[in-house]
Design a protein around this motif. Structure first.
Motif, PDB file in Angstrom:
ATOM      1  N   GLY A 161      37.738  39.700  42.236  1.00  0.00           N
ATOM      2  CA  GLY A 161      38.656  39.317  41.169  1.00  0.00           C
ATOM      3  C   GLY A 161      38.113  38.169  40.357  1.00  0.00           C
ATOM      4  N   ASP A 162      38.467  38.161  39.062  1.00  0.00           N
ATOM      5  CA  ASP A 162      38.100  37.068  38.165  1.00  0.00           C
ATOM      6  C   ASP A 162      39.400  36.539  37.571  1.00  0.00           C
ATOM      7  N   LEU A 163      39.793  35.337  37.978  1.00  0.00           N
ATOM      8  CA  LEU A 163      41.095  34.804  37.596  1.00  0.00           C
ATOM      9  C   LEU A 163      41.172  34.557  36.090  1.00  0.00           C
ATOM     10  N   ALA A 164      40.109  34.014  35.499  1.00  0.00           N
ATOM     11  CA  ALA A 164      40.131  33.698  34.075  1.00  0.00           C
ATOM     12  C   ALA A 164      40.156  34.965  33.239  1.00  0.00           C
ATOM     13  N   ALA A 165      39.343  35.959  33.623  1.00  0.00           N
ATOM     14  CA  ALA A 165      39.261  37.194  32.851  1.00  0.00           C
ATOM     15  C   ALA A 165      40.394  38.152  33.213  1.00  0.00           C
ATOM     16  N   ARG A 166      41.133  37.863  34.263  1.00  0.00           N
ATOM     17  CA  ARG A 166      42.225  38.712  34.773  1.00  0.00           C
ATOM     18  C   ARG A 166      41.733  40.143  35.040  1.00  0.00           C
ATOM     19  N   THR A 167      40.617  40.236  35.765  1.00  0.00           N
ATOM     20  CA  THR A 167      40.097  41.552  36.120  1.00  0.00           C
ATOM     21  C   THR A 167      39.899  41.663  37.629  1.00  0.00           C
ATOM     22  N   LEU A 168      39.921  42.903  38.103  1.00  0.00           N
ATOM     23  CA  LEU A 168      39.593  43.241  39.489  1.00  0.00           C
ATOM     24  C   LEU A 168      38.572  44.364  39.438  1.00  0.00           C
ATOM     25  N   THR A 169      37.445  44.202  40.108  1.00  0.00           N
ATOM     26  CA  THR A 169      36.382  45.202  40.053  1.00  0.00           C
ATOM     27  C   THR A 169      36.095  45.718  41.464  1.00  0.00           C
ATOM     28  N   THR A 170      36.128  47.032  41.646  1.00  0.00           N
ATOM     29  CA  THR A 170      35.927  47.573  42.995  1.00  0.00           C
ATOM     30  C   THR A 170      34.468  47.425  43.416  1.00  0.00           C
ATOM     31  N   LEU A 171      34.269  47.109  44.713  1.00  0.00           N
ATOM     32  CA  LEU A 171      32.924  46.937  45.266  1.00  0.00           C
ATOM     33  C   LEU A 171      32.628  47.924  46.385  1.00  0.00           C
ATOM     34  N   HIS A 172      33.663  48.233  47.194  1.00  0.00           N
ATOM     35  CA  HIS A 172      33.403  48.980  48.420  1.00  0.00           C
ATOM     36  C   HIS A 172      34.700  49.657  48.860  1.00  0.00           C
ATOM     37  N   GLN A 173      34.576  50.780  49.601  1.00  0.00           N
ATOM     38  CA  GLN A 173      35.785  51.477  50.045  1.00  0.00           C
ATOM     39  C   GLN A 173      36.183  51.109  51.469  1.00  0.00           C
ATOM     40  N   ASN A 174      37.442  51.370  51.778  1.00  0.00           N
ATOM     41  CA  ASN A 174      37.967  51.230  53.136  1.00  0.00           C
ATOM     42  C   ASN A 174      37.831  49.798  53.663  1.00  0.00           C
ATOM     43  N   VAL A 175      38.354  48.868  52.861  1.00  0.00           N
ATOM     44  CA  VAL A 175      38.338  47.454  53.246  1.00  0.00           C
ATOM     45  C   VAL A 175      39.754  46.899  53.100  1.00  0.00           C
ATOM     46  N   GLU A 176      40.278  46.312  54.165  1.00  0.00           N
ATOM     47  CA  GLU A 176      41.594  45.680  54.074  1.00  0.00           C
ATOM     48  C   GLU A 176      41.519  44.261  54.613  1.00  0.00           C
ATOM     49  N   CYS A 177      42.325  43.384  54.036  1.00  0.00           N
ATOM     50  CA  CYS A 177      42.427  41.992  54.451  1.00  0.00           C
ATOM     51  C   CYS A 177      41.055  41.326  54.552  1.00  0.00           C
ATOM     52  N   PRO A 178      40.312  41.254  53.434  1.00  0.00           N
ATOM     53  CA  PRO A 178      38.977  40.646  53.467  1.00  0.00           C
ATOM     54  C   PRO A 178      39.058  39.144  53.734  1.00  0.00           C
ATOM     55  N   SER A 179      37.999  38.622  54.334  1.00  0.00           N
ATOM     56  CA  SER A 179      37.894  37.171  54.562  1.00  0.00           C
ATOM     57  C   SER A 179      36.437  36.785  54.351  1.00  0.00           C
ATOM     58  N   LEU A 180      36.200  35.915  53.376  1.00  0.00           N
ATOM     59  CA  LEU A 180      34.835  35.570  52.976  1.00  0.00           C
ATOM     60  C   LEU A 180      34.269  34.504  53.905  1.00  0.00           C
ATOM     61  N   SER A 181      33.015  34.690  54.330  1.00  0.00           N
ATOM     62  CA  SER A 181      32.373  33.710  55.212  1.00  0.00           C
ATOM     63  C   SER A 181      32.137  32.409  54.441  1.00  0.00           C
ATOM     64  N   PRO A 182      32.065  31.276  55.147  1.00  0.00           N
ATOM     65  CA  PRO A 182      31.866  29.984  54.454  1.00  0.00           C
ATOM     66  C   PRO A 182      30.636  29.981  53.565  1.00  0.00           C
ATOM     67  N   ASP A 183      29.549  30.691  53.963  1.00  0.00           N
ATOM     68  CA  ASP A 183      28.345  30.720  53.111  1.00  0.00           C
ATOM     69  C   ASP A 183      28.447  31.749  51.983  1.00  0.00           C
ATOM     70  N   GLY A 184      29.546  32.482  51.919  1.00  0.00           N
ATOM     71  CA  GLY A 184      29.790  33.398  50.806  1.00  0.00           C
ATOM     72  C   GLY A 184      28.995  34.684  50.827  1.00  0.00           C
ATOM     73  N   THR A 185      28.350  35.003  51.949  1.00  0.00           N
ATOM     74  CA  THR A 185      27.485  36.190  51.965  1.00  0.00           C
ATOM     75  C   THR A 185      28.130  37.414  52.605  1.00  0.00           C
ATOM     76  N   ARG A 186      29.162  37.194  53.419  1.00  0.00           N
ATOM     77  CA  ARG A 186      29.736  38.317  54.165  1.00  0.00           C
ATOM     78  C   ARG A 186      31.266  38.313  54.100  1.00  0.00           C
ATOM     79  N   ILE A 187      31.810  39.504  54.294  1.00  0.00           N
ATOM     80  CA  ILE A 187      33.261  39.683  54.318  1.00  0.00           C
ATOM     81  C   ILE A 187      33.646  40.253  55.681  1.00  0.00           C
ATOM     82  N   ALA A 188      34.537  39.556  56.399  1.00  0.00           N
ATOM     83  CA  ALA A 188      35.126  40.153  57.603  1.00  0.00           C
ATOM     84  C   ALA A 188      36.386  40.882  57.168  1.00  0.00           C
ATOM     85  N   TYR A 189      36.664  42.056  57.735  1.00  0.00           N
ATOM     86  CA  TYR A 189      37.791  42.847  57.239  1.00  0.00           C
ATOM     87  C   TYR A 189      38.264  43.852  58.280  1.00  0.00           C
TER      88      TYR A 189
END
Lengths: 432, 339
Positions: free
Chosen positions: B228-256
């Motif tokens: 998501g981009d808050l300023a542009a008010r857009t949501l862009t799909t990246l990957h399928q079958n992902v719920e409740c994402p959580s971004l790692s502190p280093d920003g490289t991975r998503i736990a879901y």
């Protein structure tokens, strides 16, 4: 118990007219039949019970069971289809034999009643969905026999009012249920099991009121021939019923479901999200207040006229959403939406009663009701698809145009009044 | 049956059914009373000062241990999660905190129905701002800077035996209190094309910075990871079958939560990690069904809630799929690391 002694035995050939109690000269036919009040009380109590569950179920699933309920609604479509078929079956079974209306309705109410304590035992989404599906099956079964009993117990010229009284009592129960449920939750601090147990007790009370106070036979005579399934289909050969069913379907195809309408109100008129739960309450309150007066109006100016006028109100509501902006429009839309229900829901049942013979009231009510419900379901699917392609606003504009065309067609279909509308009940049984 | 016999029957039934109903209510009330008494063998709980900017590293949770401080925010030292809990007096259904900002989702018991509030708290748990929430709280997150907060609630259709659930997700900027009330109004871009649908649901925001975030979008029976981009008010799909994402502190991975094939329909999710650079999925060692937005303890360790004896316990497992899950603490939910 209410059973008009004025009814005469009629042969099958002359049962083309639903019985007309309380119409003896010299007796004021103003009182609402006891059967209607008893059925209204049953619906009120049953709705208290079922809305208790509906009100706390989301909270129970999310907060108490800790489940994610998304996708839970996927079964709704299947349930709608099955519910429609069950309704037809209920109407048909109810017509077979003299006292089946009450028996079939009792099975329907009973089935829903046992579902409430069952909720105490199931703790997973698939099982909860299953219990809710059985609950709905019960609702499907009982609807047509109940409306048939209301028709049969009421003089034709007062049916609009009788259905209005019933719908008002029904809606009262629906508004009281959540109040009771949350009072119990307050008292017990998250005692969902207590809510389900009390809901079960209330539902049992509803069944008991039905068994005790609704007469087993609303008709005095057994029909000489039991209607068969074929007779139920042949019902559609009656021009009046066929026209009415066709209109109910046509208009149903262009009636946006409540949830879509509320979603549109929120997104198009920028209603803040936390006020969203108040929208159904607004519609229900208007429905409750107007059901009786509009039912009486239907008895005076004609049910089909009011049925069409009600859709006019709906069209006006769509128009407001499409042309005006800002949340200030929302009360006006809800007023029109509630008026639409008050002018069409019971009124359609009253109009249907006038087009079918007494011994096929169940099947007749089921046919029109099912036609309308399936049409609305198809509308929901189409509306969702339109929304995906063009957006919600355009989807509503298309549907509103469709509604206008359907209303004009229905006006033409329902106004073949060869005779002057001197008979305010507009019963067309003689045309059959 | 005569009229009076029917009335008598009704009266008896009302009394009997009333007794059953009253009994059920009293039983439930008594049970809830027991929940206010401290459980034997439960974790020690002391009232105290809870701050979101502690000197040492701490874990803050919603305390579920029975007793007078049930549902209150409680802190434990991060290295001694099973140690004594310091409770704050602040009750939250869901909570998250970062950089001295807290988001607390509360229920307010009204006569007609419960209403819900999203309350933004400062580092001493003082209320800064509150927003009405549309339904039952389920997820809450604060951006790493503490500037943005997000929450998700469930709303249900009000139809007969309504089973038609949907979500509402909101984001607030705590610097100017600008509220995005419903992310469904953002433009959705699916596989590079604009996409519209009436059935979109959005939940589980996790922030990358003060503009960029990730979340789940569901539509047409499928779930997607969106950026998501808050300023542009857009949501862009990246990957399928992902719920409740959580971004790692280093920003490289998503736990879901991933819906896995062949799982039972009432327990369909397993805990996975997605590498955002390569889009490769890694299953964690946790084999059980998970229904939580996981939390990163550090760049290598996940924390998540599992059903427990007193509602829920917190568990932990390595993010790279190695090792085995272990219980971190009992009777707790909605964790966040402080400091």
């Amino acid at each position: 118990m209410y059973l008009a002694d004025s009814r005469q035995s009629k042969s099958r050939a002359s049962t083309n007219e639903a019985v007309a109690p309380d119409t003896r000269p010299g007796r004021r036919a103003a009182a609402i039949p006891g059967t209607v009040l008893a059925l209204g009380a049953v619906s009120l109590v049953t709705d208290v019970s079922s809305e208790m569950v509906s009100a706390v179920l989301p909270l129970y699933v999310v907060a108490a069971l800790g489940l994610s309920p998304l996708g839970f609604g996927l079964l709704d479509g299947i349930n709608n289809g099955v519910g429609a078929l069950v309704r037809l079956l209920g109407g048909h079974l109810a017509d077979r034999g003299g006292s089946r209306h009450k028996a079939v309705a009792a099975v329907g109410y009973g089935l829903s009643a046992v579902c409430k304590p069952l909720l105490l035992l199931v703790h997973t989404l698939p099982l909860i969905s299953g219990v809710l599906a059985v609950d709905r099956t019960g609702k499907g079964l009982r609807t047509a026999p109940r409306d048939a009993m209301i028709s049969l117990a009421t003089a034709p010229e007062h049916r609009g009012r009788a259905f209005g009284v019933h719908r008002a009592m029904d809606t009262t129960g629906a508004l009281l249920g959540p109040l009771l449920a949350f009072a119990i939750l307050r008292l017990t601090v998250d005692g969902y099991d207590a809510v389900f147990a009390v809901s079960g007790c209330v539902a049992a009370l509803g069944v008991l009121v039905l068994l005790l106070f609704v007469p087993g036979r609303v008709r005095e005579s057994e029909p000489a021939v039991r209607p068969t399934l074929r007779d139920a289909v042949v019902l559609l050969r009656r021009p009046a019923l066929r026209r009415l069913t066709l209109c109910a379907v046509l208009l149903g195809l262009t009636t946006v479901s409540d949830s879509f309408l509320y979603l549109l109100l929120q997104r198009e008129l920028h209603l803040s999200a936390h006020l969203f739960p108040l929208l159904p309450l607004g519609t229900a309150a208007v429905f409750l207040l107007l059901a009786v007066p509009l039912g009486m109006l239907a008895d005076t100016i004609g049910r089909r006229t009011l049925f069409l006028a009600g859709h006019g109100a709906l069209l006006a509501g769509y128009g407001l959403v499409l042309t005006l902006h800002g949340p200030a429009v929302i009360p006006a839309v809800l007023l029109l939406h509630g008026t639409f229900y008050a002018a069409t829901d019971g009124v359609l049942a009253a109009a249907t009663a006038g087009t079918v013979p007494a011994d096929q009231q169940g099947a007749g009510q089921a046919l029109v009701g099912t036609g309308q419900a399936l049409a609305r379901f198809v509308c929901s699917l189409a509306f969702g698809a339109l929304w995906s392609v063009w957006g919600g606003r355009t989807a509503l504009a298309v549907t509103a145009t469709g509604l206008a065309v359907a209303a004009l067609t229905a006006t033409a279909l329902l106004r073949p009044d060869r005779s002057a509308p001197t008979d305010p009940t507009e019963d067309e049984v003689s045309a059959a | 049956m005569t009229r009076s016999a029917r009335l008598l029957t009704l009266l008896i039934a009302v009394v009997l059914l009333g007794a059953v109903g009253t009994g059920a209510v009293l039983y439930a009330a008594d049970r809830s009373g027991r929940r206010d008494q401290e459980q034997a063998g439960g974790p020690p709980v002391h009232p105290g000062i809870v701050t979101l900017k502690p000197t040492g590293r701490q874990l803050v949770v919603r305390n579920l241990a029975w007793g007078p401080h049930r549902d209150e925010l409680a802190t434990v030292p991060a290295d001694r999660p099973d140690g004594p809990r310091t409770v704050s007096g602040e009750k939250c259904l869901r909570f998250h905190a970062a950089a001295g900002t807290g988001i607390c989702l509360q229920a307010e018991h009204g006569a007609l129905e419960d209403t819900y509030q999203a309350v933004v708290l400062d580092d001493r748990l003082h209320e800064l701002h509150r927003f009405p929430a549309a339904g039952i709280p389920t997820r809450a997150r604060v951006s790493p800077s503490g500037h943005l907060v997000a929450w998700t609630v469930f709303v249900s259709g009000d139809s007969y035996a309504g089973t038609d659930f949907s979500t509402r997700t909101a984001i607030v900027d705590t610097r100017d209190w600008r509220l995005e009330d419903n992310l469904e109004t953002f433009a959705l871009i699916m596989d590079g094309h604009p996409y519209r649908a009436s059935d979109t649901n959005i939940w589980g925001v996790t922030f990358a910075d003060d503009n960029r975030f990730y979340a789940t979008v569901a539509t047409g029976g499928q779930t997607y990871l969106v950026q998501g981009d808050l300023a542009a008010r857009t949501l862009t799909t990246l990957h399928q079958n992902v719920e409740c994402p959580s971004l790692s502190p280093d920003g490289t991975r998503i736990a879901y939560k991933k819906r896995v094939a062949g799982a039972s329909p009432d327990a369909p999710w397993r805990l996975y990690v997605l590498d955002l650079a390569t889009m490769t999925e890694t299953a964690t060692a946790e084999q059980r069904n998970i229904d939580d937005q996981a939390l990163w303890a550090d760049d290598h360790t996940l924390v998540y809630a599992m059903p427990g004896d007193y509602g829920s316990d917190l568990w932990t497992t390595p993010a790279d799929g190695s090792g085995a899950p272990a219980r971190l603490m009992t009777s707790a939910v909605a964790p966040a690391y402080l400091g």
